[in-house]
Enzyme design. Structure first.
Site, mmCIF file in Angstrom:
data_model
loop_
_atom_site.group_PDB
_atom_site.id
_atom_site.type_symbol
_atom_site.label_atom_id
_atom_site.label_comp_id
_atom_site.label_asym_id
_atom_site.label_seq_id
_atom_site.Cartn_x
_atom_site.Cartn_y
_atom_site.Cartn_z
ATOM 1 N N PHE A 283 -2.769 -3.800 -9.910
ATOM 2 C CA PHE A 283 -2.676 -2.950 -11.104
ATOM 3 C C PHE A 283 -2.819 -1.485 -10.719
ATOM 4 O O PHE A 283 -2.001 -0.646 -11.090
ATOM 5 C CB PHE A 283 -3.751 -3.351 -12.116
ATOM 6 C CG PHE A 283 -3.723 -2.505 -13.362
ATOM 7 C CD1 PHE A 283 -2.876 -2.838 -14.408
ATOM 8 C CD2 PHE A 283 -4.522 -1.374 -13.482
ATOM 9 C CE1 PHE A 283 -2.818 -2.041 -15.555
ATOM 10 C CE2 PHE A 283 -4.479 -0.578 -14.620
ATOM 11 C CZ PHE A 283 -3.623 -0.918 -15.666
ATOM 12 N N ASN B 222 6.714 -11.001 -9.416
ATOM 13 C CA ASN B 222 6.899 -9.708 -8.765
ATOM 14 C C ASN B 222 7.346 -9.901 -7.327
ATOM 15 O O ASN B 222 6.996 -10.875 -6.668
ATOM 16 C CB ASN B 222 5.603 -8.885 -8.824
ATOM 17 C CG ASN B 222 4.725 -9.075 -7.606
ATOM 18 O OD1 ASN B 222 4.949 -8.448 -6.558
ATOM 19 N ND2 ASN B 222 3.744 -9.968 -7.717
ATOM 20 N N MET C 74 7.299 -6.798 -5.374
ATOM 21 C CA MET C 74 7.121 -5.357 -5.214
ATOM 22 C C MET C 74 7.264 -4.916 -3.762
ATOM 23 O O MET C 74 7.891 -3.900 -3.464
ATOM 24 C CB MET C 74 5.756 -4.928 -5.751
ATOM 25 C CG MET C 74 5.508 -5.301 -7.219
ATOM 26 S SD MET C 74 6.667 -4.530 -8.364
ATOM 27 C CE MET C 74 6.116 -2.839 -8.309
ATOM 28 N N GLY C 75 6.644 -5.643 -2.838
ATOM 29 C CA GLY C 75 6.769 -5.281 -1.425
ATOM 30 C C GLY C 75 5.800 -4.208 -0.966
ATOM 31 O O GLY C 75 6.160 -3.327 -0.168
ATOM 32 N N PHE C 76 4.547 -4.271 -1.456
ATOM 33 C CA PHE C 76 3.516 -3.317 -1.020
ATOM 34 C C PHE C 76 3.951 -1.861 -1.221
ATOM 35 O O PHE C 76 3.767 -1.016 -0.343
ATOM 36 C CB PHE C 76 3.144 -3.537 0.452
ATOM 37 C CG PHE C 76 2.220 -4.693 0.702
ATOM 38 C CD1 PHE C 76 1.613 -5.380 -0.326
ATOM 39 C CD2 PHE C 76 1.951 -5.104 2.009
ATOM 40 C CE1 PHE C 76 0.755 -6.450 -0.077
ATOM 41 C CE2 PHE C 76 1.099 -6.177 2.267
ATOM 42 C CZ PHE C 76 0.503 -6.846 1.224
ATOM 43 N N ASN D 239 -5.452 -8.584 3.142
ATOM 44 C CA ASN D 239 -4.439 -9.310 2.379
ATOM 45 C C ASN D 239 -3.325 -9.773 3.315
ATOM 46 O O ASN D 239 -2.490 -8.984 3.743
ATOM 47 C CB ASN D 239 -3.874 -8.421 1.274
ATOM 48 C CG ASN D 239 -2.847 -9.136 0.407
ATOM 49 O OD1 ASN D 239 -2.561 -10.317 0.598
ATOM 50 N ND2 ASN D 239 -2.289 -8.419 -0.550
ATOM 51 N N SER E 297 0.507 -12.034 0.532
ATOM 52 C CA SER E 297 1.609 -11.661 -0.349
ATOM 53 C C SER E 297 2.892 -12.337 0.137
ATOM 54 O O SER E 297 3.182 -12.333 1.334
ATOM 55 C CB SER E 297 1.805 -10.143 -0.362
ATOM 56 O OG SER E 297 3.023 -9.814 -1.019
ATOM 57 N N ASN F 93 5.832 -11.229 -0.424
ATOM 58 C CA ASN F 93 6.912 -10.256 -0.507
ATOM 59 C C ASN F 93 7.056 -9.342 0.705
ATOM 60 O O ASN F 93 7.857 -8.424 0.700
ATOM 61 C CB ASN F 93 6.717 -9.398 -1.770
ATOM 62 C CG ASN F 93 6.693 -10.244 -3.021
ATOM 63 O OD1 ASN F 93 7.541 -11.102 -3.205
ATOM 64 N ND2 ASN F 93 5.713 -10.007 -3.884
ATOM 65 N N THR F 94 6.261 -9.601 1.744
ATOM 66 C CA THR F 94 6.403 -8.880 3.013
ATOM 67 C C THR F 94 6.756 -9.893 4.089
ATOM 68 O O THR F 94 5.981 -10.823 4.330
ATOM 69 C CB THR F 94 5.098 -8.153 3.391
ATOM 70 O OG1 THR F 94 4.817 -7.144 2.411
ATOM 71 C CG2 THR F 94 5.216 -7.492 4.755
ATOM 72 N N LYS G 298 -7.983 -12.505 1.568
ATOM 73 C CA LYS G 298 -7.233 -13.001 0.409
ATOM 74 C C LYS G 298 -6.155 -13.961 0.883
ATOM 75 O O LYS G 298 -5.323 -13.609 1.726
ATOM 76 C CB LYS G 298 -6.596 -11.856 -0.371
ATOM 77 C CG LYS G 298 -5.951 -12.307 -1.684
ATOM 78 C CD LYS G 298 -5.632 -11.144 -2.591
ATOM 79 C CE LYS G 298 -5.129 -11.616 -3.944
ATOM 80 N NZ LYS G 298 -4.925 -10.499 -4.894
ATOM 81 N N ASN H 234 -3.638 -15.509 -4.086
ATOM 82 C CA ASN H 234 -2.555 -14.591 -4.380
ATOM 83 C C ASN H 234 -1.534 -15.297 -5.278
ATOM 84 O O ASN H 234 -1.786 -16.383 -5.777
ATOM 85 C CB ASN H 234 -1.905 -14.134 -3.065
ATOM 86 C CG ASN H 234 -1.392 -12.704 -3.141
ATOM 87 O OD1 ASN H 234 -0.735 -12.323 -4.097
ATOM 88 N ND2 ASN H 234 -1.693 -11.903 -2.124
ATOM 89 N N THR H 235 -0.373 -14.692 -5.458
ATOM 90 C CA THR H 235 0.690 -15.297 -6.263
ATOM 91 C C THR H 235 1.327 -16.464 -5.519
ATOM 92 O O THR H 235 1.166 -16.613 -4.305
ATOM 93 C CB THR H 235 1.767 -14.259 -6.597
ATOM 94 O OG1 THR H 235 2.291 -13.714 -5.372
ATOM 95 C CG2 THR H 235 1.192 -13.126 -7.436
ATOM 96 N N GLY I 295 -0.079 -15.615 -13.505
ATOM 97 C CA GLY I 295 -0.265 -15.932 -14.909
ATOM 98 C C GLY I 295 -0.646 -17.386 -15.118
ATOM 99 O O GLY I 295 -0.916 -18.117 -14.161
ATOM 100 N N GLY J 126 -4.194 -16.915 -13.100
ATOM 101 C CA GLY J 126 -4.031 -17.592 -14.374
ATOM 102 C C GLY J 126 -5.143 -17.413 -15.373
ATOM 103 O O GLY J 126 -5.124 -18.033 -16.437
#
Length: 407
Positions: free
Chosen positions: A71, A118, A120-122, A177, A180, A182-183, A218, A247-248, A269, A298
Site C-alpha cells: 500500500f 497485481n 506491479m513488479g516492485f 521478500n 513476489s 512478479n519478479t 515473507k 504473499n499473493t 483478497g 484474505g
C-alpha cells in the site's frame, strides 16, 4: 461531524466514485488524500485496549492489526495509516535502485470476489529516496521495511544487504521478500541452499548496520510440503525472528466469478484466505510455535483475523480489503476481534495465538472458533486434492455442540 459520520460519508459518497477510476490511479489518489489529511480518522482509532496490546519479536504493539506491504511502497504515509487505527505499518517493497515496474495495466479489481490481481513488479522510488522520507518522519508506532531486489540484479544477496544497511536504522523490523510472483526468479530464492546463503548475508549485515532489529522472511502460499519444511528448517537454524505468511498466490481458486481472474499476477483478497491460513498453520506446526508469525491473505473482518491468530499468527496484516471497505476497516476489525476474545475468555490476544493447536501452544480453549480453525486445514487440504491442487475457500463446520457464532 464526528469520526463515525465522516467515515460513513466517505464510504457512501467517495468510495463508489473512486471505484470507477482506474485501479492504480485510485491508489495514487488515496495516497494523495492521506498526505493532505482528507481521509477521515475513525472514532477510537487512537484508543488502546489492554486486551489487544501485545509484544512480538521484542516490539510492543498497541494492537495486532497491521498494514501489509504494497500500500505504502515509498513510505509516504506511514503515520497517517497509524492514525487509521493500525497497530503497525509495513512500507515497501523497496529495491536499491528506483524501478518503474511492469507495463501498465498491472493492477485489477475483481469486484465479484472482492479480490485484486497485481503484477506491479516492485515499482518504487529506491532506497535513497525512501531513506530520506523515513529520516524526516516523526518516529512513532511500529514500522517495518519490506526489502526486495531489482529485476535484473546479478547478485540478489547484495541487493537485500543494501536494503538492510540503508533502511535498518529507521525500521522496527526488516522483511526479506523473496515471494513476489512478479519478479523473474525471485521465488527460487526460497530454495533451501539459496535461502540459507541469502539470509546469512542479511543477518551479518543487520548485526553490523542495525544490531537488534528483527529480520523476518515473507513466503509464498504456493509451496510444496517439502518447500515449507526446508524453509522452516532454515528459519530455525539461523534464528530468523519471524515469518510473514503469505504473499499473493498464482493460483486461481475454484469458485471465483470475476471477469479479470485470468489476468497474470498475484491474487489477493478473500479467495486467498483458506490457502494462506493453511500455510500459516503448517508453519506454526513446523516451527513448533517457536517463531512469531504474521498472518496475511484474505483478512476482511475480525472473524478472519481471529482465525489467523488461532492458527498461530501473533500479528495480522490487511491490504486488499481496504480497496472495498475504505477507512475505518482496521478499527472495525479491532473491535470485532476484541469482542471475540472476550467472549471466549482470553485475557489477551497473545493468549489466543495457536489455540487451534493446544499440543503446541498449551492453550486449551473449547470454543467453536478453535474447532473451526483446526478443521479448516483438513477440509481445505481435501478440497485442494479434489480440485487438482487448487484450493477452494470454505468455512468448516464446528464439531462441538456449543452455540456456534455465525456471521
Amino acid at each position: 461531524m464526528d469520526g463515525a459520520r465522516r467515515v460513513g460519508w466517505y464510504k457512501t459518497f467517495v468510495l463508489p466514485v473512486v471505484r470507477w477510476i482506474d485501479t492504480e490511479c485510485a491508489h495514487g489518489l488515496a495516497l494523495w488524500a492521506l498526505k493532505n489529511n482528507l481521509v477521515p480518522k475513525p472514532d477510537g482509532a487512537g484508543d488502546s485496549s489492554p486486551l489487544l496490546e501485545c509484544e512480538v519479536f521484542g516490539r510492543k504493539f498497541t494492537n495486532p492489526i497491521g498494514l501489509a506491504a504494497g500500500f505504502d511502497k515509498n513510505a509516504e504515509v506511514p503515520n497517517q495509516m497509524l492514525d487509521q487505527g493500525f497497530g503497525f505499518v509495513e512500507i515497501g517493497s523497496v529495491t536499491p535502485e528506483p524501478q518503474a515496474g511492469n507495463r501498465k495495466p498491472r493492477l485489477f479489481r475483481l469486484y465479484s470476489d472482492r479480490a485484486v490481481i497485481n503484477r506491479m513488479g516492485f515499482n518504487n522510488d529506491g532506497l535513497a529516496v525512501v531513506a530520506t522520507r523515513l529520516r524526516k518522519r516523526a518516529r512513532r508506532g511500529v514500522l517495518g521495511a519490506n526489502l526486495g531486489k531489482n529485476k535484473y540484479a546479478a547478485d540478489a544477496a547484495a541487493d537485500y544487504v543494501a536494503g538492510v544497511r540503508t533502511l535498518g536504522r529507521y525500521a522496527d523490523y526488516l522483511v526479506v521478500n523473496v515471494s513476489s510472483p512478479n519478479t523473474p526468479g525471485l521465488r527460487a530464492l526460497q530454495g533451501r541452499e539459496l535461502l540459507a546463503e541469502l539470509l546469512s548475508a542479511v543477518l551479518a549485515a543487520r548485526d553490523e548496520a542495525a544490531p537488534g532489529v528483527p529480520v523476518l522472511l515473507k513466503v509464498a502460499p504456493d509451496l510444496s510440503d517439502e518447500d515449507k519444511a526446508d524453509i522452516a528448517s532454515v528459519v530455525l537454524d539461523l534464528k530468523i525472528e519471524g515469518l510473514i505468511v503469505s504473499n499473493t498466490t498464482i493460483d486461481r481458486p475454484v469458485g471465483m466469478n470475476s471477469y479479470d481472474q485470468a489476468e497474470k499476477g498475484g491474487l489477493s483478497g478473500p479467495p486467498l484466505m483458506a490457502q494462506s491460513t493453511k500455510v500459516l498453520a503448517d508453519f506454526y506446526q513446523l516451527t513448533k510455535g517457536q517463531v512469531p508469525l504474521i498472518g496475511v491473505g484474505g483478512v476482511t473482518s475480525g472473524k478472519d483475523a481471529y482465525e489467523k491468530i488461532l492458527n498461530g499468527a501473533s500479528l495480522v496484516q490487511i491490504y486488499t480489503a481496504l480497496v472495498y471497505h475504505g477507512p475505518g476497516l482496521a478499527q472495525e476489525i479491532k473491535e470485532d476481534l476484541e469482542k471475540r476474545l472476550r467472549q471466549d475468555g482470553f485475557a489477551s490476544v497473545s493468549d489466543a495465538v495457536g489455540a487451534a493447536f493446544p499440543e503446541i501452544s498449551g492453550k486449551h480453549a473449547a470454543i467453536d472458533e478453535v474447532v473451526r480453525a483446526t478443521v479448516t486445514a483438513t477440509v481445505t487440504a481435501t478440497a485442494a486434492a479434489d480440485a487438482d491442487d487448487v484450493t477452494e475457500p470454505m468455512v468448516a463446520t464446528p464439531a462441538t455442540p456449543s452455540d456456534p457464532k455465525q456471521d
